[in-house]
Structure formats: C-alpha cells, structure tokens
Write a protein that holds these residues in place. Structure first.
Motif, PDB file in Angstrom:
ATOM      1  N   SER A 146      12.423 -12.269   3.631  1.00 37.11           N
ATOM      2  CA  SER A 146      13.048 -11.803   2.383  1.00 37.11           C
ATOM      3  C   SER A 146      12.073 -10.982   1.549  1.00 37.11           C
ATOM      4  O   SER A 146      12.429  -9.927   1.011  1.00 37.11           O
ATOM      5  CB  SER A 146      13.530 -12.992   1.549  1.00 37.11           C
ATOM      6  N   ALA A 147      10.849 -11.471   1.452  1.00 40.02           N
ATOM      7  CA  ALA A 147       9.852 -10.778   0.641  1.00 40.02           C
ATOM      8  C   ALA A 147       9.568  -9.382   1.202  1.00 40.02           C
ATOM      9  O   ALA A 147       9.508  -8.394   0.464  1.00 40.02           O
ATOM     10  CB  ALA A 147       8.565 -11.599   0.586  1.00 40.02           C
ATOM     11  N   ILE A 148       9.409  -9.302   2.508  1.00 36.18           N
ATOM     12  CA  ILE A 148       9.097  -8.017   3.145  1.00 36.18           C
ATOM     13  C   ILE A 148      10.297  -7.069   3.043  1.00 36.18           C
ATOM     14  O   ILE A 148      10.146  -5.881   2.723  1.00 36.18           O
ATOM     15  CB  ILE A 148       8.728  -8.240   4.634  1.00 36.18           C
ATOM     16  N   GLU A 149      11.474  -7.601   3.274  1.00 31.04           N
ATOM     17  CA  GLU A 149      12.688  -6.786   3.185  1.00 31.04           C
ATOM     18  C   GLU A 149      12.849  -6.184   1.790  1.00 31.04           C
ATOM     19  O   GLU A 149      13.259  -5.036   1.631  1.00 31.04           O
ATOM     20  CB  GLU A 149      13.920  -7.642   3.514  1.00 31.04           C
ATOM     21  N   ALA A 150      12.516  -6.966   0.783  1.00 27.16           N
ATOM     22  CA  ALA A 150      12.645  -6.486  -0.598  1.00 27.16           C
ATOM     23  C   ALA A 150      11.718  -5.298  -0.838  1.00 27.16           C
ATOM     24  O   ALA A 150      12.098  -4.321  -1.494  1.00 27.16           O
ATOM     25  CB  ALA A 150      12.324  -7.613  -1.569  1.00 27.16           C
ATOM     26  N   LEU A 151      10.516  -5.368  -0.286  1.00 24.53           N
ATOM     27  CA  LEU A 151       9.578  -4.257  -0.448  1.00 24.53           C
ATOM     28  C   LEU A 151      10.106  -3.006   0.239  1.00 24.53           C
ATOM     29  O   LEU A 151      10.063  -1.905  -0.312  1.00 24.53           O
ATOM     30  CB  LEU A 151       8.206  -4.637   0.120  1.00 24.53           C
ATOM     31  N   ARG A 152      10.617  -3.193   1.448  1.00 21.08           N
ATOM     32  CA  ARG A 152      11.122  -2.049   2.176  1.00 21.08           C
ATOM     33  C   ARG A 152      12.290  -1.409   1.421  1.00 21.08           C
ATOM     34  O   ARG A 152      12.403  -0.201   1.320  1.00 21.08           O
ATOM     35  CB  ARG A 152      11.574  -2.453   3.574  1.00 21.08           C
ATOM     36  N   ARG A 153      13.127  -2.239   0.866  1.00 23.62           N
ATOM     37  CA  ARG A 153      14.295  -1.730   0.150  1.00 23.62           C
ATOM     38  C   ARG A 153      13.868  -0.926  -1.085  1.00 23.62           C
ATOM     39  O   ARG A 153      14.495   0.083  -1.403  1.00 23.62           O
ATOM     40  CB  ARG A 153      15.212  -2.884  -0.256  1.00 23.62           C
TER      41      ARG A 153
ATOM     42  N   GLY B 237       0.823  -1.207   0.000  1.00 28.58           N
ATOM     43  CA  GLY B 237       0.000   0.000   0.000  1.00 28.58           C
ATOM     44  C   GLY B 237       0.856   1.255   0.000  1.00 28.58           C
ATOM     45  O   GLY B 237       0.557   2.236  -0.693  1.00 28.58           O
ATOM     46  N   LEU B 238       1.920   1.212   0.760  1.00 27.59           N
ATOM     47  CA  LEU B 238       2.849   2.343   0.822  1.00 27.59           C
ATOM     48  C   LEU B 238       3.472   2.613  -0.539  1.00 27.59           C
ATOM     49  O   LEU B 238       3.480   3.751  -1.028  1.00 27.59           O
ATOM     50  CB  LEU B 238       3.939   2.042   1.856  1.00 27.59           C
ATOM     51  N   LEU B 239       3.963   1.565  -1.174  1.00 27.50           N
ATOM     52  CA  LEU B 239       4.614   1.722  -2.476  1.00 27.50           C
ATOM     53  C   LEU B 239       3.628   2.203  -3.536  1.00 27.50           C
ATOM     54  O   LEU B 239       3.954   3.034  -4.383  1.00 27.50           O
ATOM     55  CB  LEU B 239       5.247   0.391  -2.904  1.00 27.50           C
ATOM     56  N   GLU B 240       2.414   1.675  -3.459  1.00 29.78           N
ATOM     57  CA  GLU B 240       1.401   2.052  -4.435  1.00 29.78           C
ATOM     58  C   GLU B 240       1.030   3.526  -4.278  1.00 29.78           C
ATOM     59  O   GLU B 240       0.964   4.286  -5.261  1.00 29.78           O
ATOM     60  CB  GLU B 240       0.163   1.171  -4.236  1.00 29.78           C
ATOM     61  N   ALA B 241       0.806   3.937  -3.025  1.00 28.22           N
ATOM     62  CA  ALA B 241       0.436   5.331  -2.781  1.00 28.22           C
ATOM     63  C   ALA B 241       1.564   6.264  -3.208  1.00 28.22           C
ATOM     64  O   ALA B 241       1.326   7.341  -3.752  1.00 28.22           O
ATOM     65  CB  ALA B 241       0.115   5.532  -1.304  1.00 28.22           C
ATOM     66  N   PHE B 242       2.788   5.833  -2.968  1.00 26.77           N
ATOM     67  CA  PHE B 242       3.930   6.666  -3.361  1.00 26.77           C
ATOM     68  C   PHE B 242       4.014   6.786  -4.885  1.00 26.77           C
ATOM     69  O   PHE B 242       4.287   7.869  -5.417  1.00 26.77           O
ATOM     70  CB  PHE B 242       5.221   6.083  -2.799  1.00 26.77           C
ATOM     71  N   ALA B 243       3.760   5.680  -5.557  1.00 26.25           N
ATOM     72  CA  ALA B 243       3.824   5.692  -7.024  1.00 26.25           C
ATOM     73  C   ALA B 243       2.723   6.564  -7.622  1.00 26.25           C
ATOM     74  O   ALA B 243       2.858   7.070  -8.736  1.00 26.25           O
ATOM     75  CB  ALA B 243       3.709   4.260  -7.558  1.00 26.25           C
ATOM     76  N   ASP B 244       1.633   6.724  -6.860  1.00 30.54           N
ATOM     77  CA  ASP B 244       0.511   7.509  -7.369  1.00 30.54           C
ATOM     78  C   ASP B 244       0.691   9.014  -7.196  1.00 30.54           C
ATOM     79  O   ASP B 244      -0.169   9.801  -7.604  1.00 30.54           O
ATOM     80  CB  ASP B 244      -0.787   7.089  -6.669  1.00 30.54           C
ATOM     81  N   LEU B 245       1.770   9.431  -6.554  1.00 31.89           N
ATOM     82  CA  LEU B 245       1.983  10.869  -6.359  1.00 31.89           C
ATOM     83  C   LEU B 245       2.160  11.542  -7.716  1.00 31.89           C
ATOM     84  O   LEU B 245       2.708  10.949  -8.644  1.00 31.89           O
ATOM     85  CB  LEU B 245       3.232  11.102  -5.508  1.00 31.89           C
ATOM     86  N   PRO B 246       1.719  12.781  -7.819  1.00 31.11           N
ATOM     87  CA  PRO B 246       1.967  13.522  -9.060  1.00 31.11           C
ATOM     88  C   PRO B 246       3.467  13.722  -9.232  1.00 31.11           C
ATOM     89  O   PRO B 246       4.178  13.904  -8.238  1.00 31.11           O
ATOM     90  CB  PRO B 246       1.268  14.867  -8.812  1.00 31.11           C
ATOM     91  N   PRO B 247       3.961  13.688 -10.439  1.00 34.24           N
ATOM     92  CA  PRO B 247       5.399  13.843 -10.645  1.00 34.24           C
ATOM     93  C   PRO B 247       5.864  15.229 -10.182  1.00 34.24           C
ATOM     94  O   PRO B 247       5.184  16.226 -10.406  1.00 34.24           O
ATOM     95  CB  PRO B 247       5.567  13.678 -12.159  1.00 34.24           C
TER      96      PRO B 247
END
Lengths: 203, 203
Positions: free
Chosen positions: B121-128, B69-79
């Motif tokens: 590993s999966a969670i760490e990859a997302l955080r990274r 959710g964090l990554l998705e919301a961040f990606a949705d920010l206006p450039p």
DNA sequence: ATGCTATCTGAACGCATGTTCAGTTCAACC
DNA sequence: GGTTGAACTGAACATGCGTTCAGATAGCAT
C-alpha cells in the motif's frame, strides 16, 4: 486412490499448465513451489513429473506456447495495405490479444531472467520475430513518408511497451470497454510515430 | 575476525543495499538468498541482520527509497509554464532519471507482488502520486485545447509505460546517445497525446 | 473375474532457506 | 595496556525445496 472417473493425461496436463501460469504470474516463478502447483490441481507433487521433466521446462513451455500463439494469431490477420492501416491493425491486434492473457504476458516479460540460457535464446528469438514485424511496418511507413520516426528500433520498442502496458490496468467490466481501449491505443500509436495526417477516431 | 580497519555500519549498510538491489534486479527477490547477498558484500549471513530486520524490509526499503528519490527529483525541477512545456519536461526527466537506475526501476515495477500488504500500500501510494503529476499535465493540456486525449488516466499509464520501457534496452555507450533518446521519446510522448501543433525537434 | 497398465500416492533424499544467538575479534578510549 | 562495545562469525534451528520411486489404485479389455 488413483485415477478418478475420467481422469486422464489430457485433463491433468492442461490443468497443471493453467495452475502454473496462474501462480507464476501472481507470485513469480521462484516463489512458487511444485507442491503449490500440485495442490491447486488437486494432486500430489510427484504426479507433476508425469507431465513435465522439471520446473524449468514448465516455465519455458508456458512462455514458448504464449509467444508461438501470438505469432500465429498475428500471421492469421487479414492482409492490410499501406503502413497506416497495417500499424492500426497491429496496435488493435496487440491490445486485443494481450488484454485476454495478462498472466501469460506478465510471465513472458518478467520471467525471462529465470530461464536457463538455451531456453532464453529460444524465447528471445520468438519475441524478436514479433518486434521485427512491427519494425517492418514503421520502416515502410517512413519510406513512404507517412511516419516520422528518427529511429525505427527505438520506436518499435516504445510502441510495444506502451501497448503492452494495457495489461497492467485493464480489467473486464471496468470503466472503459474493450473496443474503446483498442481504438484509443491505436490512435496514440499512430500519432506517436508522427507527422502528416493526424488521426482522431475517438473523441 | 571482526571489524577490519575502518569497517563500520556506515560502510556495510549501503553495501548491503547495493548488493541486494543488484541481485534482486538480476535474479528476482524470491530467487536471491540472504547468503548470496552476504557473500557479495563479503560478510556472513548473520551480519545482515544488524542492518535490516528481515529480507522483506530490505526489499521494501529499496523500493521506497527509489520512489521517494524519484518524487523528490521531480519536485526539484524548475517550474515550466504551459502543458506542452510541462509534458516535454516530464518526459525528458522521466527518461533521464530512469535510464540511470535500471535496477531500481525494474525492482520497483516487478517485485510489487512480493511485498506484504502494508508495504504494498505504501509503495503503491508513492507510485500513484507520480502518475497523478503526469495526469494533471494531461488534464490541463486538454482543458487548454492543446492535447487531444479521450481518457487522461489511460493516456497517463500509456505514456509512463512507453517511457519506462527505455530501461529494457538502453545501454550506456550504445548506438544512441542520452540526449537523442530523451528527445525522441519526448517527441513521441508529445505526439501521442495529439492534435494541434505537431512537434518535431529530432529528424 | 482376472489381468493390464495408465495414473497417482506418499515417503524419502540431500540440500538450501530465513533467522537467531552465544561467542569472538579488534579499533578506540582512558 | 587494560577495558569496552560495536561489528562480525559460525553453528544451529525448523522448515521447505525439487526430484525420485516403489507401491497402491482403478478404469478398461478380455
């Protein structure tokens, strides 16, 4: 068997605390059993109760010892004059002290929720004393016009969070040396609280 | 009894996740039992296993959902254009997103140690991935000569630690408002990475 | 050599844990 | 209104928990 050569309260006690600190930091207080701690020390679980009244006290003592050590070491610093020098000293001290004690730091910040109310209050009071020391520096700096902080309480917590974060990644013998890390964090802290003279020791 | 009016998988499933998130954040994963989660939902412990294969998956799913959710919301920010604007946007976004989800944030940072290796590993990859987004901003800013950071990786972790710390103290309806908090942290972040134009929106 | 005592063992206590599963219940469909 | 099946119960399972304590052991003083 019992009491091997030279085995004593003065040996086993510290070893129990060390094992508990290590295991609590790695797995969490609730996930570690008294039997695991005992096994790491090389003793049966019952023997632990000669050194601690219960598991909760083991945790509370670790946290109190850590915070009291922190406050004592901070109080022993040579006096520095001026808010900028004092902030620099604080930041370097904080990094240096925390970098050597990642387990204790992790426990002191993460296991607060596992403390019973009385222990929690006591530990919280110690932490607040340390935070207040930094806030005093920021207030003095703002009064002197060398720091620009809209809110000293917020800035205190922000700086401490930033500096304490070093324990999440720093490892002895890694890419960056201790002195470098201290210097970089100290500069970031100085810059974060703002305005006039911009400092840049490290390049 | 079983299946009250309109009671469904679509109701109970989310309620289980909500209860787990709340209890894990408050007491820690290891300290919370499946029976406690079930009681908070108003169901017997066995019923939980219609919605999750085991306790570990419940934790891993909460953490993965949060980070995705964090990554998705961040990606949705206006450039935003330019490192300084991008850093400002990042800092305000980070504060805003985290301030609303203290439980999920706490779990995602604290319960990593209770994840089995694959989940870890999966969670760490997302955080990274998220950290890398900030580091890219800092690298661009350094290349453009607007940031002075000796080490972008260190600065990334320092900033994230500083910003995430907001969840430790911010409470809705407290002394400082949301917008104020976002602005102050964004300024501190901007100043921390240094040099040229010193910014000071807030007074 | 004998006794003393600090140190530790090993078994036991009642209770809680994660998980399974045969059986119960009730809304929805024919 | 009888049948179906998803949603849930409640008891059981093996295992582990924190803590207690009578008894064994061994270093020390005499």
């Amino acid at each position: 068997m019992a009491r091997k050569t030279g085995s004593h309260s003065e040996i086993t006690g510290p070893r129990i605390r060390a094992a508990a600190q290590h295991l609590f930091a790695r797995h969490g207080y609730a996930a570690v059993s008294m039997r695991q701690i005992a096994a790491e020390v090389g003793v049966q679980a019952g023997a632990l109760y000669l050194y601690t009244p219960d598991k909760q006290s083991l945790l509370a003592d670790l946290m109190r010892d850590h915070l009291e050590g922190l406050l004592e070491a901070f109080a022993d610093l040579p006096p520095a004059s001026g808010p900028e020098a004092r902030l620099d000293q604080f930041a370097r001290f904080h990094i240096g002290y925390h970098i050597d004690r990642p387990d204790a730091v992790f426990i002191a910040y993460m296991e607060l929720r596992n403390l019973e109310p009385d222990n929690f209050s006591a530990i919280e009071a110690l932490r607040r004393r340390y935070e207040n020391a930094l806030e005093a520096i920021l207030r003095d700096g703002r009064a002197a016009g060398v720091f620009a902080v809209p809110d000293t309480k917020l800035a205190t917590l922000a700086l401490i969070a930033m500096l304490t974060g070093v324990t999440n990644w720093y490892r002895e013998g890694g890419r960056l040396g201790r002195a470098e890390v201290e210097a970089i964090y100290a500069d970031m802290a100085r810059n974060a609280v703002g305005s006039p003279a911009r400092v840049q020791h490290t390049a």
